[in-house]
Design a protein around this motif. Structure first.
Motif, PDB file in Angstrom:
ATOM      1  N   VAL A 130       0.836  -1.211   0.000  1.00  0.00           N
ATOM      2  CA  VAL A 130       0.000   0.000   0.000  1.00  0.00           C
ATOM      3  C   VAL A 130       0.867   1.255   0.000  1.00  0.00           C
ATOM      4  O   VAL A 130       0.615   2.207  -0.745  1.00  0.00           O
ATOM      5  CB  VAL A 130      -0.954   0.000   1.217  1.00  0.00           C
ATOM      6  N   ILE A 131       1.909   1.252   0.829  1.00  0.00           N
ATOM      7  CA  ILE A 131       2.804   2.423   0.894  1.00  0.00           C
ATOM      8  C   ILE A 131       3.544   2.593  -0.436  1.00  0.00           C
ATOM      9  O   ILE A 131       3.691   3.714  -0.942  1.00  0.00           O
ATOM     10  CB  ILE A 131       3.810   2.288   2.060  1.00  0.00           C
ATOM     11  N   LYS A 132       4.009   1.472  -1.012  1.00  0.00           N
ATOM     12  CA  LYS A 132       4.702   1.541  -2.308  1.00  0.00           C
ATOM     13  C   LYS A 132       3.802   2.184  -3.358  1.00  0.00           C
ATOM     14  O   LYS A 132       4.225   3.065  -4.108  1.00  0.00           O
ATOM     15  CB  LYS A 132       5.093   0.131  -2.765  1.00  0.00           C
ATOM     16  N   LYS A 133       2.558   1.732  -3.430  1.00  0.00           N
ATOM     17  CA  LYS A 133       1.638   2.268  -4.425  1.00  0.00           C
ATOM     18  C   LYS A 133       1.387   3.757  -4.177  1.00  0.00           C
ATOM     19  O   LYS A 133       1.315   4.560  -5.109  1.00  0.00           O
ATOM     20  CB  LYS A 133       0.318   1.501  -4.394  1.00  0.00           C
ATOM     21  N   TRP A 134       1.251   4.124  -2.917  1.00  0.00           N
ATOM     22  CA  TRP A 134       1.019   5.527  -2.537  1.00  0.00           C
ATOM     23  C   TRP A 134       2.169   6.409  -3.035  1.00  0.00           C
ATOM     24  O   TRP A 134       1.945   7.488  -3.591  1.00  0.00           O
ATOM     25  CB  TRP A 134       0.883   5.607  -1.023  1.00  0.00           C
ATOM     26  N   THR A 169       4.450   5.629  -5.445  1.00  0.00           N
ATOM     27  CA  THR A 169       4.572   5.622  -6.915  1.00  0.00           C
ATOM     28  C   THR A 169       3.535   6.520  -7.573  1.00  0.00           C
ATOM     29  O   THR A 169       3.709   6.934  -8.723  1.00  0.00           O
ATOM     30  CB  THR A 169       4.414   4.185  -7.471  1.00  0.00           C
ATOM     31  N   GLU A 170       2.474   6.838  -6.880  1.00  0.00           N
ATOM     32  CA  GLU A 170       1.464   7.763  -7.406  1.00  0.00           C
ATOM     33  C   GLU A 170       1.893   9.224  -7.257  1.00  0.00           C
ATOM     34  O   GLU A 170       1.147  10.143  -7.620  1.00  0.00           O
ATOM     35  CB  GLU A 170       0.122   7.547  -6.692  1.00  0.00           C
TER      36      GLU A 170
END
Length: 433
Positions: free
Chosen positions: A102-106, A108-109
């Motif tokens: 979840v943090i990675k996706k946050w 990368t956005e």
């Protein structure tokens, strides 16, 4: 009936307290009951609640194994409501789902996150007992050099590793820490883990090791050993820990005195209790909290002479009891709860209900907390029913809310949950104040 969202005003408190006695504080009551109860059951998780915390392990393969990218997308997407990092993380309902993803996706956005934000989210996850997800936040901080971990971060990690992987993993992690991370906080965190599992031999060995180090410890470390000895019934060793504390010129806190006094009370050595109270009173560092605590204990002492009698506290049904006497009986109930004597608690409660004195919410909260400490859920149901059927005292859900919070504040989350469920079953839904 008092609103569950508002505490009584000072005027209302005085109206319900005609003898001008100090208002009975639920948190202090729970803290006092907890100390006596420690001689029967280990409940020390909150002593290190805000100070202990920790750093990284090499278990990331366990933390994120079996997690699909679709899981994260499913959890992080929402057509309504707030969308921030905390909200996305708290949408993860299952432990197997990965906070790290979840943090990675946050990130990368194109979003940013700060150490303060991650710590706040981790704190709330711990309060919700979502330890695996809280540990994953710690893992993220460890693997990203831009986040400088504090002593508390390392200590929290040790505590979380104990909860998620067990003491052996926490122990290996501690031994692998760099010398700079080998601090009083991380040592206290590992000692807390040993004490929580009642590993007396390991705790004693580690205690001797760190006690002779060059580290400077607060009363917290000594409190851990005192709590352990209380929980395993080795009450006589508490005084030895106090001697160590004094030898190192460490300032005792309210928990230190609480545990020390409880060790004496567990064996009914009230003369020793009086000596400790005199010591606190003569200490120039004593603050209002300690002075209030002294007053609480003096009530215990006043009530304790009844302990040795063959149930002299039973009162006659036609007797009128003053509010001051009521408080003495309230604390006597807590004293017997600490000693694990349910029979006498039952007898006192039954006899008091037969008197002419009007019951107050304080009386009901006292008996509820005592039965809750001992795990007697059937009796709790009966007391709730008695309170609801009372013609002299309205059922006070706000007082129940404060009792729930008091149990959570001292780390008794399971017991708080038990009471919460019973209140729901009785159509008395507790709310946040």
């Amino acid at each position: 009936m008092n609103s569950p969202l508002h505490s009584p005003t000072r005027k209302q408190k005085q109206a319900n307290n005609p003898s001008n006695l100090p208002e009975f504080d639920v948190t202090l009551q729970t803290m006092a009951a907890r100390s006596f109860f420690l001689s029967l059951r280990r409940t020390s998780s909150t002593i290190i609640k805000n100070n202990a915390c920790s750093k990284g392990i090499s278990h990331s393969r366990f933390l994120s194994s079996g997690v699909l990218a679709s899981d994260v997308l499913e959890e992080s997407s929402s057509s309504t409501g707030k969308d921030d990092l905390k909200t996305r993380i708290f949408r993860l309902r299952l432990p197997k789902r990965s906070v790290i993803n979840v943090i990675k996706k946050w990130v990368t956005e194109g979003n940013q996150t700060t150490m303060f934000e991650l710590r706040q989210i981790q704190k709330e996850l711990r309060k919700s007992q979502r330890y695996k997800h809280a540990l994953e936040i710690s893992e993220w901080m460890v693997t990203h050099e831009e986040f400088a971990l504090s002593d508390s971060d390392y200590a929290i990690r040790i505590d979380l590793m104990t909860k998620v992987f067990g003491i052996d993993a926490a122990e290996r992690y501690f031994e692998g820490l760099q010398l700079s991370a080998n601090t009083s906080e991380t040592c206290t965190a590992l000692l807390h883990s040993y004490a929580g599992a009642k590993l007396t031999e390991k705790a004693e060995k580690f205690y001797e090791r760190i006690k002779e180090s060059n580290l400077s410890f607060s009363a917290l470390m000594y409190n851990e050993m005192m709590t352990l000895y209380m929980s395993v019934g080795q009450v006589e060793k508490v005084a030895l820990v106090v001697e160590d504390l004094k030898r190192k010129n460490v300032v005792p806190d309210i928990f230190t005195y609480n545990l020390w006094i409880s060790s004496c009370a567990a064996t009914l050595k009230m003369d020793e209790v009086r000596k400790i109270l005199d010591e606190i009173s003569s200490d120039s560092r004593s603050n209002d909290s300690l002075l209030n605590y002294i007053n609480l204990v003096r009530i215990y002492i006043k009530a304790s002479h009844l302990v040795n009698a063959e149930f002299s506290p039973l009162v006659e049904a036609d007797k009128s009891i003053t509010q001051r006497e009521w408080i003495t009986y309230d604390f006597l109930i807590i004293l017997y709860a600490g000693l694990g004597n349910k029979v006498k608690i039952d007898q006192i409660w039954k006899s008091l209900r037969m008197t002419k004195q009007k019951m107050t919410s304080r009386n009901y909260i006292c008996i509820l907390s005592s039965y809750l400490m001992l795990g007697h859920l059937k009796e709790i149901e009966e007391v709730i029913d008695q309170w609801k059927q009372s013609t002299t005292s309205d059922f006070d859900i706000s007082a129940c809310n404060r009792l729930l919070q008091a149990f959570k504040d001292v780390g008794l989350n399971e017991k708080a949950n038990d009471l919460h469920m019973l209140l729901l079953q009785k159509n008395s839904s507790p709310t946040n104040e």
